[in-house]
Write an enzyme that holds these catalytic residues in place. Structure first.
Site, PDB file in Angstrom:
ATOM      1  N   TYR A 222       0.832  -1.203   0.000  1.00  0.00           N
ATOM      2  CA  TYR A 222       0.000   0.000   0.000  1.00  0.00           C
ATOM      3  C   TYR A 222       0.866   1.251   0.000  1.00  0.00           C
ATOM      4  CZ  TYR A 222       0.776   1.018   4.986  1.00  0.00           C
ATOM      5  OH  TYR A 222       1.337   1.357   6.194  1.00  0.00           O
TER       6      TYR A 222
ATOM      7  N   LYS B  14       6.391  -1.891   2.115  1.00  0.00           N
ATOM      8  CA  LYS B  14       5.188  -1.246   2.670  1.00  0.00           C
ATOM      9  C   LYS B  14       4.023  -2.217   2.509  1.00  0.00           C
ATOM     10  CE  LYS B  14       3.118   3.322   3.193  1.00  0.00           C
ATOM     11  NZ  LYS B  14       3.245   3.392   4.633  1.00  0.00           N
TER      12      LYS B  14
ATOM     13  N   GLU C 137      12.518   2.661  13.860  1.00  0.00           N
ATOM     14  CA  GLU C 137      11.551   3.690  13.469  1.00  0.00           C
ATOM     15  C   GLU C 137      10.411   3.637  14.464  1.00  0.00           C
ATOM     16  OE1 GLU C 137       9.759   2.723   9.658  1.00  0.00           O
ATOM     17  OE2 GLU C 137       9.664   0.603  10.162  1.00  0.00           O
TER      18      GLU C 137
ATOM     19  N   LEU D 226      10.917   1.258   7.184  1.00  0.00           N
ATOM     20  CA  LEU D 226      10.298   1.672   5.930  1.00  0.00           C
ATOM     21  C   LEU D 226      10.945   3.001   5.565  1.00  0.00           C
ATOM     22  CD1 LEU D 226       8.029   1.182   3.821  1.00  0.00           C
ATOM     23  CD2 LEU D 226       6.868   3.043   4.990  1.00  0.00           C
TER      24      LEU D 226
HETATM   25  N1  PDD Z   1       2.861   5.297   7.461  1.00  0.00           N
HETATM   26  N2  PDD Z   1       7.532   3.913   8.858  1.00  0.00           N
HETATM   27  C1  PDD Z   1       6.351   3.266   8.934  1.00  0.00           C
HETATM   28  C2  PDD Z   1       6.308   1.943   9.621  1.00  0.00           C
HETATM   29  C3  PDD Z   1       5.195   3.837   8.374  1.00  0.00           C
HETATM   30  O1  PDD Z   1       4.023   3.171   8.420  1.00  0.00           O
HETATM   31  C4  PDD Z   1       5.281   5.104   7.749  1.00  0.00           C
HETATM   32  C5  PDD Z   1       4.089   5.759   7.103  1.00  0.00           C
HETATM   33  C6  PDD Z   1       6.528   5.746   7.699  1.00  0.00           C
HETATM   34  C7  PDD Z   1       6.717   7.076   7.033  1.00  0.00           C
HETATM   35  O2  PDD Z   1       6.656   6.953   5.619  1.00  0.00           O
HETATM   36  P1  PDD Z   1       6.174   8.172   4.700  1.00  0.00           P
HETATM   37  O3  PDD Z   1       7.007   9.342   5.068  1.00  0.00           O
HETATM   38  O4  PDD Z   1       6.425   7.691   3.335  1.00  0.00           O
HETATM   39  O5  PDD Z   1       4.708   8.401   5.008  1.00  0.00           O
HETATM   40  C8  PDD Z   1       7.633   5.110   8.250  1.00  0.00           C
HETATM   41  C9  PDD Z   1       1.684   5.710   6.736  1.00  0.00           C
HETATM   42  C10 PDD Z   1       1.435   7.182   6.709  1.00  0.00           C
HETATM   43  C11 PDD Z   1       0.494   4.898   7.201  1.00  0.00           C
HETATM   44  O6  PDD Z   1       0.661   3.685   7.304  1.00  0.00           O
HETATM   45  O7  PDD Z   1      -0.597   5.445   7.415  1.00  0.00           O
END
Ligand code: PDD
Length: 288
Positions: free
Chosen positions: A34, A148, A180, A204
């Site tokens: 996703y 992801k 993270e 991620l």
């Molecule tokens: N989550 N690490 C994890 C585990 C995440 O789920 C996310 C983002 C990030 C940050 O990634 P980005 O900057 O590309 O949004 C890091 C999204 C927003 C979610 O699952 O809703």
């Protein structure tokens, strides 16, 4: 309130009319990937980079991408016609619907493609000005956190630990090093240097992480990408969270103790300002 419009396998339709088979591998195995893309008044923030990451996630799980990046961008634009203003676009692709449940990857399935939008909940003024509380926990997830994947039970259980105590995020440590947070990346500041954990399989790689690294370079803020030890997290002057929905947020308490001065620090304020300027620039790229 009218039902939002969603995209399902090439069709736009009301969200409440989308039905997915219980045999879908996304439902049965969490076999899907996703993206979440923030949209500011019609302009996607790093849309292309999100779809490039979707491609990398699909390559990792051996799933053929039904669309090119340009096609994806066009599909999102069509969906956004029904959803003006600031939005979060959620995109999910699963391996599709096989005739029976079997772990082995089935051949020749059509992936299930689903997209929906909801209003983007950007951080409140209060959150930006005061920062947020976080807790730490052991990172008990698998070793492919760079994908992801919709298999998010590890992240969900980690996030709940902080929700249980009214905190905003759970910052995770694996073998004595920062990885993270449950749904965000984490940066640490010590002696005016920003530290970011390595771009490896244990995190991620956030699109916002990369944007922050770029903005730091443009703004002459010193930033090092390297393993960050637990002691550096606990002794940090500043800790930040980044994600597509959180933008950049200061963590002002960690496990109930103040981080640095207990207030959002000077480098946070600088990076937050650079981020807001960047947003204003991309907004200007889309006609009203
Ligand atoms: N989550 N690490 C994890 C585990 C995440 O789920 C996310 C983002 C990030 C940050 O990634 P980005 O900057 O590309 O949004 C890091 C999204 C927003 C979610 O699952 O809703």
């Amino acid at each position: 309130m009218t039902t939002p419009i969603a995209h399902f396998n090439g069709q736009l339709m009301p969200l409440d009319q989308v039905f997915i088979s219980p045999l879908d591998r996304g439902f049965i195995f969490g076999d899907g990937v996703y993206e979440v893309i923030p949209v500011y008044e019609g302009a996607m923030l790093r849309g292309r980079e999100h779809f490039e990451r979707l491609q990398r996630s699909m390559d990792e799980i051996r799933l053929d991408n039904p669309h090119t990046v340009d096609e994806w961008m066009g599909l999102v634009d069509k969906l956004l016609k029904h959803h003006p203003g600031n939005q979060s676009v959620y995109i999910q692709v699963t391996r599709g619907v096989p005739p029976k449940r079997d772990h082995v990857l089935p051949k020749g399935l059509r992936p299930t493609v689903f997209m929906m939008c909801y209003p983007l909940a950007s951080p409140s003024k209060e959150q930006v000005e005061s920062g947020v509380a976080c807790i730490t926990a052991r990172d008990f997830r698998w070793e492919k956190c760079h994908i992801k994947s919709t298999s998010l039970l590890g992240n969900v259980l980690a996030r709940q630990l902080s929700a249980d105590v009214g905190a905003t995020e759970t910052i995770m440590l694996r073998d004595g090093f920062l990885t993270e947070a449950a749904a965000s990346n984490v940066f640490v500041v010590k002696d005016s240097v920003v530290l970011a954990p390595p771009r490896d399989n244990l995190i991620l790689l956030g699109i916002t992480y990369d944007l922050l690294v770029q903005l730091a370079a443009e703004g002459a803020v010193r930033l090092e990408v390297r393993p960050v030890a637990e002691a550096e997290v606990r002794g940090a002057d500043e800790v930040w969270l980044t994600s597509s929905t959180k933008e950049v947020l200061a963590v002002t308490t960690l496990d109930g103790k103040p981080v640095g001065s207990g207030k959002p620090g000077p480098l946070f304020r600088r990076m937050h300002a650079l981020f807001q300027e960047h947003k204003a620039r991309i907004r200007g790229t889309v006609a009203a």
